[in-house]
Design a protein around this motif. Sequence first.
Motif, mmCIF file in Angstrom:
data_model
loop_
_atom_site.group_PDB
_atom_site.id
_atom_site.type_symbol
_atom_site.label_atom_id
_atom_site.label_comp_id
_atom_site.label_asym_id
_atom_site.label_seq_id
_atom_site.Cartn_x
_atom_site.Cartn_y
_atom_site.Cartn_z
ATOM 1 N N HIS A 1 0.846 -1.191 0.000
ATOM 2 C CA HIS A 1 0.000 0.000 0.000
ATOM 3 C C HIS A 1 0.883 1.242 0.000
ATOM 4 N N CYS A 2 0.634 2.188 -0.895
ATOM 5 C CA CYS A 2 1.421 3.418 -0.977
ATOM 6 C C CYS A 2 0.589 4.601 -0.478
ATOM 7 N N TYR A 3 1.284 5.579 0.065
ATOM 8 C CA TYR A 3 0.614 6.711 0.710
ATOM 9 C C TYR A 3 0.881 8.013 -0.051
ATOM 10 N N TYR A 4 0.594 8.003 -1.339
ATOM 11 C CA TYR A 4 0.858 9.178 -2.173
ATOM 12 C C TYR A 4 -0.078 10.351 -1.859
ATOM 13 N N ASN A 5 -1.234 10.048 -1.288
ATOM 14 C CA ASN A 5 -2.211 11.099 -1.028
ATOM 15 C C ASN A 5 -2.136 11.649 0.389
ATOM 16 N N GLU A 6 -1.169 11.159 1.172
ATOM 17 C CA GLU A 6 -1.024 11.647 2.542
ATOM 18 C C GLU A 6 -0.246 12.971 2.565
ATOM 19 N N THR A 7 -0.276 13.630 3.715
ATOM 20 C CA THR A 7 0.423 14.904 3.880
ATOM 21 C C THR A 7 1.833 14.688 4.395
ATOM 22 N N VAL A 8 2.641 15.733 4.309
ATOM 23 C CA VAL A 8 4.002 15.682 4.856
ATOM 24 C C VAL A 8 3.945 15.411 6.355
ATOM 25 N N GLU A 9 2.962 16.016 7.016
ATOM 26 C CA GLU A 9 2.829 15.842 8.471
ATOM 27 C C GLU A 9 2.597 14.382 8.839
#
Length: 344
Positions: free
Chosen positions: A3-11
């Motif tokens: 699972h990749c987290y490309y849509n998450e924020t830097v925080e």
Amino acid sequence: MTHCYYNETVEFFYNKSGKELCHHWRAKDILVVVLGLTVSIIVLLTNLLVITAIVINKRFHYPIYYLLGNLAAADLFAGIAYMFLMFHTGPRTAELSLKTWFIRQSLLDTSLTASVVNLLAIAVERHQTVFTMQLHSTMSNQRVMILISCIWITALLLGLIPSYGWHCLCDLDNCSRMAPLYSRSYLTFWALSNLFIFLVMVVVYTHIFIYVKRKMARMSKHTSFHPRYKETMINLIKTVIIILSAFVICWTPGQVVLLLDGLGCKSCNVLAVEKYFLLLAEINSVINAIVYSYRDNEMRSTFRKILCFPCYRPPKYSPASVKSSNVEQRILPQNGHSTMDSSL
């Protein structure tokens, strides 16, 4: 399935890695930004001066000065990259998109890599010219341009690799603490690569130091040993010592901390010193301009012309100075080549 987290924020990644992301300006953050911007401005001005001097003075149109100009360009780029970081750090980090964060880090990695690889190229060039007792390398302009192109291609590849796959967006357990979107394996690779280059540079400059010292000892036994030649050798030894000292002091701490973080050292408080060690590495971009350029008499003269152009007056004709110049040109070591007239 990964699972990749490309849509998450830097925080999100900062929280996962355990790196604090403050939403308000602290005294420490302000201090780092003020120091960082000050160093960046000095880096920009000093290296811009070096580039201008090399461009306008035809006496600098030789391989070593082309490499010095490229080093100044790399350090100028580093100053711009570090200034960009200062405007996108502290509480502003949380506002960055993943793309902007990667751009911020890639600019730093590319510029610092270009500076380090260029320093290695200069070390190898100086080794060649010192051992043949020549002022300038016999390398053609075409080969110098190819070498400079290779330096920037290498820097771009190492700087852009994380943005194009070598990150931890699909492997949160492998995220580093210092650069929470970077893979620890990349930090390990980058740190080891730089440390290897450091080791090669230390070996090269140590070899130069030993050679020059032995050469002075042998030449001092001859009655024809000219004081001017001795002065040149002493200046060269001083320059080598300054180069090694500045390089080790400015670069080694940051690379060691990166390596410790890449290896996953849990007991190492790398976050407490990371920003200060990065600032120390950036300071080396100022020292480069001083050591490699300001110690050259002709370079200093060109600087005076640039900085005081309206009030500059060329020196009057002096028979004594001409005679002195002719004497210096006749100073030859045992192998018949002319000696270097600078401390580079």
